[in-house]
Design an enzyme around this catalytic site. Structure first.
Site, mmCIF file in Angstrom:
data_model
loop_
_atom_site.group_PDB
_atom_site.id
_atom_site.type_symbol
_atom_site.label_atom_id
_atom_site.label_comp_id
_atom_site.label_asym_id
_atom_site.label_seq_id
_atom_site.Cartn_x
_atom_site.Cartn_y
_atom_site.Cartn_z
ATOM 1 C CB ILE A 164 -1.061 -0.003 1.141
ATOM 2 C CG1 ILE A 164 -1.736 -1.234 1.086
ATOM 3 C CG2 ILE A 164 -1.852 1.247 1.370
ATOM 4 C CD1 ILE A 164 -2.763 -1.495 2.108
ATOM 5 C CB ALA A 243 -2.167 2.280 8.570
ATOM 6 N NE ARG A 244 -5.993 -2.507 11.543
ATOM 7 C CZ ARG A 244 -6.639 -2.695 10.149
ATOM 8 N NH1 ARG A 244 -6.978 -1.599 9.428
ATOM 9 N NH2 ARG A 244 -7.143 -3.942 9.672
ATOM 10 C CG ASP A 268 -10.239 5.236 5.943
ATOM 11 O OD1 ASP A 268 -11.351 5.798 6.015
ATOM 12 O OD2 ASP A 268 -9.948 4.335 5.456
ATOM 13 C CD GLU A 273 -11.606 1.918 12.866
ATOM 14 O OE1 GLU A 273 -11.012 3.019 12.714
ATOM 15 O OE2 GLU A 273 -11.697 1.027 12.093
ATOM 16 C CG HIS A 291 -11.567 1.439 8.766
ATOM 17 N ND1 HIS A 291 -11.199 0.684 9.880
ATOM 18 C CD2 HIS A 291 -10.956 0.945 7.657
ATOM 19 C CE1 HIS A 291 -10.128 -0.129 9.277
ATOM 20 N NE2 HIS A 291 -10.048 -0.020 8.021
ATOM 21 C CB ILE A 292 -14.537 4.018 3.294
ATOM 22 C CG1 ILE A 292 -13.887 5.278 3.349
ATOM 23 C CG2 ILE A 292 -15.880 3.938 4.263
ATOM 24 C CD1 ILE A 292 -14.595 6.455 2.584
ATOM 25 C CB SER A 294 -11.125 -2.373 1.593
ATOM 26 O OG SER A 294 -11.825 -2.623 2.639
#
Ligand code: DGY
Length: 327
Positions: A164, A243-244, A268, A273, A291-292, A294
């Protein structure tokens, strides 16, 4: 909702998947699907797992630290519908003889697109610009206010130069950014897009007008973006995270956004979350997404099929392509 077929492996699927993925799951396995997409607690997943051979779960499932040790003995494999697997303990899975697979490769471009969206959205004020139009405040724009920040010609530091990170580098190159990166090891020159390697995160930070977080969440990276490391960045830098969430110390990021040390952030992903630190909601200089990374039909479908491929390989006695619990 369990489908028929007594000889087929029994799979528990914790969340609703793309229709083509669910169709294939129901064809190849005896599947317990989640047609209402009700989020399940750890206790509910554990209770439902009884009598199944495998679980297809996601990084959005809230799994406690005792999840794997508490799984019923019938579970032989967990396929996670994610490239990240920080929600699962690989050592615990190995100790219990449970195979774990993930979905690398198929969400690289979609996630890198979101990282670039965060760079552009944070820099150019996508959040506040959108709100101005919706709230009928267009009239407040003048030639000198509001203002975003240039991207072209700026320095982008990429933390984590895996698939990525490399895809972010390719995109950023197209925006005329000067590239820097830090990873545990340098990548092959054919994959680095001309980015300058820094052997430590700290040595890269003074070169980061933008920092894009693209590494996995591990004990080494959790909280690595904190007051000490943010202080090493140039003033008015911008941080983006696709990422996280737990790689960032929220307290430090929010303080730096409030003090003006950082000009903006694009996020994101968030620690805890969807229960994010509420202070993010009232900061003007953050661009927030749920968190979109993907979340496109093609990507989510490819992730689902990769899970099925790994499960099918496992149950036919082959080594799954994306096995995380190998030697
Ligand atoms: C991943 O695959 O890790 C994405 O963050 C979605 O969970």
């Amino acid at each position: 909702m369990a489908a028929a077929g007594p000889d087929k492996p029994r799979i528990l699927v914790t969340r609703k998947m793309m229709p083509d993925v669910e169709r294939r799951i129901a064809e190849q396995f005896r599947a317990t699907l989640n047609p209402d997409d009700t989020p399940l607690s750890t206790a509910e997943i554990l209770a439902q797992a009884a009598g199944h051979d495998a679980i297809l779960l996601t990084s959005f499932d809230k799994l406690g630290p005792d999840f794997i040790p508490s799984l019923p003995p019938s579970i032989r494999i967990i396929a996670t519908h994610s490239v990240g697997y920080d929600h699962l303990s690989i050592p615990q899975a190995k100790a219990k003889g449970i195979a774990v697979t993930n979905t690398p490769g198929v969400l690289t471009d979609a996630t890198a697109d979101i990282a670039m969206l965060l760079v552009l959205g944070a820099a150019r004020g996508a959040s506040w610009g959108d709100r101005m139009v919706r709230e009928n405040r267009w009239g407040a724009t003048t030639l000198i206010s509001p203002m975003g920040f240039d991207v072209t010609g700026k320095r982008l530091g990429i933390l984590g130069m895996g698939r990525i990170g490399q895809a972010v580098a390719r995109r950023a190159r197209g925006f005329g950014m000067e590239l820097h990166y830090h990873s545990r090891r340098p990548v092959a020159p054919s994959d680095d897009c001309g980015a300058c390697y820094h052997s430590s995160f700290e040595s890269m930070l003074p070169h980061c007008d933008f920092l894009s977080i693209n590494c996995a969440s591990t004990p080494e990276t959790r909280g690595i973006v904190n007051a000490r490391t943010i202080a090493l960045m140039p003033d008015n830098a911008i941080v983006v995270n696709s990422a996280r969430g737990d790689i960032v110390d929220d307290e430090a990021l929010i303080a730096a956004l409030g003090s003006g040390k950082l000009a903006a952030a694009g996020l994101d992903v968030f620690k805890g979350e969807p229960n994010i630190d509420p202070r993010y909601r009232s900061l003007e200089n953050v661009f927030l997404l749920p968190h979109i990374g993907s979340a496109t039909p093609g990507t989510r479908s490819a992730m689902g099929h990769k899970c099925i491929d790994n499960l099918a390989q496992f149950f036919s006695g082959q080594r799954p392509t994306d096995l995380l619990t190998g030697e």
